[in-house]
Design a protein around this motif. Structure first.
Motif, short mmCIF file in Angstrom:
data_model
loop_
_atom_site.label_atom_id
_atom_site.label_comp_id
_atom_site.label_asym_id
_atom_site.label_seq_id
_atom_site.Cartn_x
_atom_site.Cartn_y
_atom_site.Cartn_z
N CYS A 82 0.86 -1.18 0.00
CA CYS A 82 0.00 0.00 0.00
C CYS A 82 0.90 1.23 0.00
O CYS A 82 1.59 1.51 0.99
CB CYS A 82 -0.90 0.00 1.24
SG CYS A 82 -1.93 -1.48 1.37
N LEU A 83 0.91 1.95 -1.11
CA LEU A 83 1.90 3.01 -1.33
C LEU A 83 1.27 4.39 -1.32
O LEU A 83 0.33 4.67 -2.06
CB LEU A 83 2.62 2.79 -2.66
CG LEU A 83 3.24 1.41 -2.88
CD1 LEU A 83 4.06 1.41 -4.16
CD2 LEU A 83 4.09 0.97 -1.69
N ASP A 84 1.84 5.25 -0.48
CA ASP A 84 1.40 6.65 -0.39
C ASP A 84 2.62 7.50 -0.04
O ASP A 84 2.70 8.08 1.04
CB ASP A 84 0.29 6.79 0.66
CG ASP A 84 -0.20 8.22 0.80
OD1 ASP A 84 0.13 9.06 -0.06
OD2 ASP A 84 -0.93 8.49 1.77
N ILE A 85 3.58 7.55 -0.96
CA ILE A 85 4.81 8.30 -0.68
C ILE A 85 4.88 9.61 -1.45
O ILE A 85 5.80 10.41 -1.26
CB ILE A 85 6.07 7.45 -0.99
CG1 ILE A 85 6.17 7.11 -2.47
CG2 ILE A 85 6.09 6.20 -0.14
CD1 ILE A 85 7.51 6.50 -2.87
N ASP A 86 3.92 9.82 -2.35
CA ASP A 86 3.90 11.04 -3.17
C ASP A 86 2.47 11.57 -3.24
O ASP A 86 1.54 10.97 -2.70
CB ASP A 86 4.39 10.73 -4.59
CG ASP A 86 5.84 10.30 -4.64
OD1 ASP A 86 6.70 11.10 -4.23
OD2 ASP A 86 6.11 9.16 -5.06
N ASN A 87 2.30 12.68 -3.95
CA ASN A 87 0.95 13.14 -4.26
C ASN A 87 0.41 12.47 -5.51
O ASN A 87 -0.66 12.81 -5.99
CB ASN A 87 0.95 14.67 -4.44
CG ASN A 87 0.96 15.38 -3.09
OD1 ASN A 87 0.38 14.91 -2.12
ND2 ASN A 87 1.64 16.51 -3.04
N TRP A 143 -1.92 5.30 -3.86
CA TRP A 143 -2.73 6.52 -3.61
C TRP A 143 -2.23 7.67 -4.47
O TRP A 143 -1.04 7.79 -4.75
CB TRP A 143 -2.61 6.92 -2.15
CG TRP A 143 -3.47 8.10 -1.76
CD1 TRP A 143 -4.72 8.05 -1.24
CD2 TRP A 143 -3.14 9.50 -1.84
NE1 TRP A 143 -5.19 9.33 -1.00
CE2 TRP A 143 -4.24 10.23 -1.37
CE3 TRP A 143 -2.01 10.19 -2.28
CZ2 TRP A 143 -4.26 11.63 -1.32
CZ3 TRP A 143 -2.02 11.58 -2.25
CH2 TRP A 143 -3.13 12.28 -1.77
N SER A 144 -3.16 8.54 -4.89
CA SER A 144 -2.80 9.73 -5.65
C SER A 144 -3.81 10.83 -5.41
O SER A 144 -5.00 10.57 -5.15
CB SER A 144 -2.76 9.39 -7.15
OG SER A 144 -2.48 10.55 -7.93
N ALA A 145 -3.35 12.07 -5.53
CA ALA A 145 -4.23 13.22 -5.41
C ALA A 145 -4.89 13.57 -6.74
O ALA A 145 -5.72 14.49 -6.79
CB ALA A 145 -3.46 14.44 -4.88
N GLU A 146 -4.54 12.84 -7.79
CA GLU A 146 -5.14 13.10 -9.10
C GLU A 146 -5.05 11.86 -9.97
O GLU A 146 -4.25 10.96 -9.72
CB GLU A 146 -4.44 14.27 -9.80
CG GLU A 146 -2.97 14.05 -10.05
CD GLU A 146 -2.30 15.24 -10.71
OE1 GLU A 146 -3.00 16.11 -11.23
OE2 GLU A 146 -1.06 15.29 -10.72
N PRO A 175 -14.26 11.32 -3.57
CA PRO A 175 -14.50 12.76 -3.56
C PRO A 175 -13.85 13.43 -2.35
O PRO A 175 -13.79 12.86 -1.26
CB PRO A 175 -16.03 12.87 -3.49
CG PRO A 175 -16.53 11.56 -4.01
CD PRO A 175 -15.52 10.55 -3.58
N VAL A 176 -13.38 14.64 -2.55
CA VAL A 176 -12.79 15.45 -1.48
C VAL A 176 -13.53 16.79 -1.44
O VAL A 176 -14.20 17.17 -2.41
CB VAL A 176 -11.28 15.66 -1.70
CG1 VAL A 176 -10.54 14.34 -1.64
CG2 VAL A 176 -11.02 16.34 -3.04
N GLU A 214 -10.12 18.05 -7.41
CA GLU A 214 -10.34 16.76 -8.03
C GLU A 214 -10.40 15.65 -6.97
O GLU A 214 -9.80 15.77 -5.91
CB GLU A 214 -9.23 16.45 -9.03
CG GLU A 214 -9.15 17.41 -10.21
CD GLU A 214 -8.06 17.01 -11.18
OE1 GLU A 214 -7.56 15.87 -11.08
OE2 GLU A 214 -7.71 17.83 -12.03
N PRO A 215 -11.09 14.55 -7.29
CA PRO A 215 -11.13 13.43 -6.33
C PRO A 215 -9.74 12.82 -6.13
O PRO A 215 -8.90 12.85 -7.03
CB PRO A 215 -12.06 12.41 -7.02
CG PRO A 215 -12.78 13.17 -8.07
CD PRO A 215 -11.88 14.29 -8.50
N ASP A 216 -9.52 12.27 -4.93
CA ASP A 216 -8.36 11.42 -4.72
C ASP A 216 -8.58 10.14 -5.51
O ASP A 216 -9.72 9.76 -5.82
CB ASP A 216 -8.19 11.08 -3.24
CG ASP A 216 -7.76 12.28 -2.41
OD1 ASP A 216 -7.28 13.27 -3.00
OD2 ASP A 216 -7.90 12.22 -1.17
N VAL A 217 -7.48 9.47 -5.83
CA VAL A 217 -7.56 8.23 -6.61
C VAL A 217 -6.77 7.13 -5.90
O VAL A 217 -5.67 7.38 -5.37
CB VAL A 217 -6.99 8.44 -8.03
CG1 VAL A 217 -6.95 7.11 -8.79
CG2 VAL A 217 -7.82 9.46 -8.80
#
Length: 214
Positions: free
Chosen positions: A135-140, A175-178, A200-201, A205-208
């Motif tokens: 589960c990766l969330d190291i960037d936007n 995870w991504s912010a776009e 949705p945020v 734009e929605p998170d992805v």
């Protein structure tokens, strides 16, 4: 009113921990990186992946952040052992002994958690550890990395490195912010099953979250 609680030179440059009312924010080199205001998509990153793998699953979480993903993993009945790879010592300490500790209920103290202080891209290339889910969330996101070196993680070669660390039937969650059509296409070239979730945020734009299975 926003108050600066800490300012340090980190691996990726200047890191700032701020408090705005009841919430905390982490800024990297003047760019907003994360906060404690919501966290729905960060929790979903882990919970959806954990739903797809066997019980007592072994998870890797790339990027500690404010601890939302780790808390979700600990609260999931199917998760057994969790590795958290985080390259910034300050982020680890803000979560372990600092103000972020209360955000996730002292999750780092749980005996199921192993914290690895390392650059995730380099660590993946040298480790022999395997997992049921990454589960990766190291960037936007793939198009908005914190440092240039992280971009290789989202390339075809990077996806090969990630797949090599997954057990049969394992799941990769990113995870991504776009959105990124290019990254979706690369995932579909490498993995057998790919889902794209939009969350949705309140603004923008929605998170992805991408969910891919080997």
């Amino acid at each position: 009113m926003t108050e600066v609680l800490a300012e340090v030179e980190g691996v990726c440059g200047q890191l700032v921990l701020r408090q705005a009312g009841a919430d905390f924010e982490v800024i990297a080199n003047g760019v907003f990186l994360m906060d404690t205001r919501n966290g729905e998509s960060e929790r979903l990153l882990v919970s959806v992946a954990a739903d797809l793998v066997p019980g007592r699953a072994r998870l890797l979480i790339g990027g500690l952040g404010v601890g939302y993903s780790l808390r979700a993993a600990l609260d999931h009945a199917g998760v057994g052992e969790i590795f958290v790879v985080e390259r910034e010592p300050a982020v680890i300490e803000w979560n372990r002994t600092g103000p972020l500790r209360a955000v996730h209920g002292d999750a780092l103290a749980d005996p199921r958690v192993t914290v690895v202080e390392a650059d995730l891209v380099r660590w993946l290339r040298k480790t022999e550890e395997t997992f049921d889910a990454l589960c990766l969330d190291i960037d936007n996101g793939p198009k908005w990395t914190v440092t240039a070196g992280n971009a290789s993680l989202y390339s075809a070669a990077g996806l090969d490195d990630l797949a090599a660390r997954l057990r049969p039937g394992g799941v990769l969650a990113v995870w991504s912010a776009e959105a990124s059509d290019e990254f979706t296409a690369r995932l579909r070239d490498r993995f057998n099953e790919v889902r794209v979730l939009e969350i949705p945020v309140p603004r923008g734009e929605p998170d992805v979250v991408w969910i891919a299975r080997v």
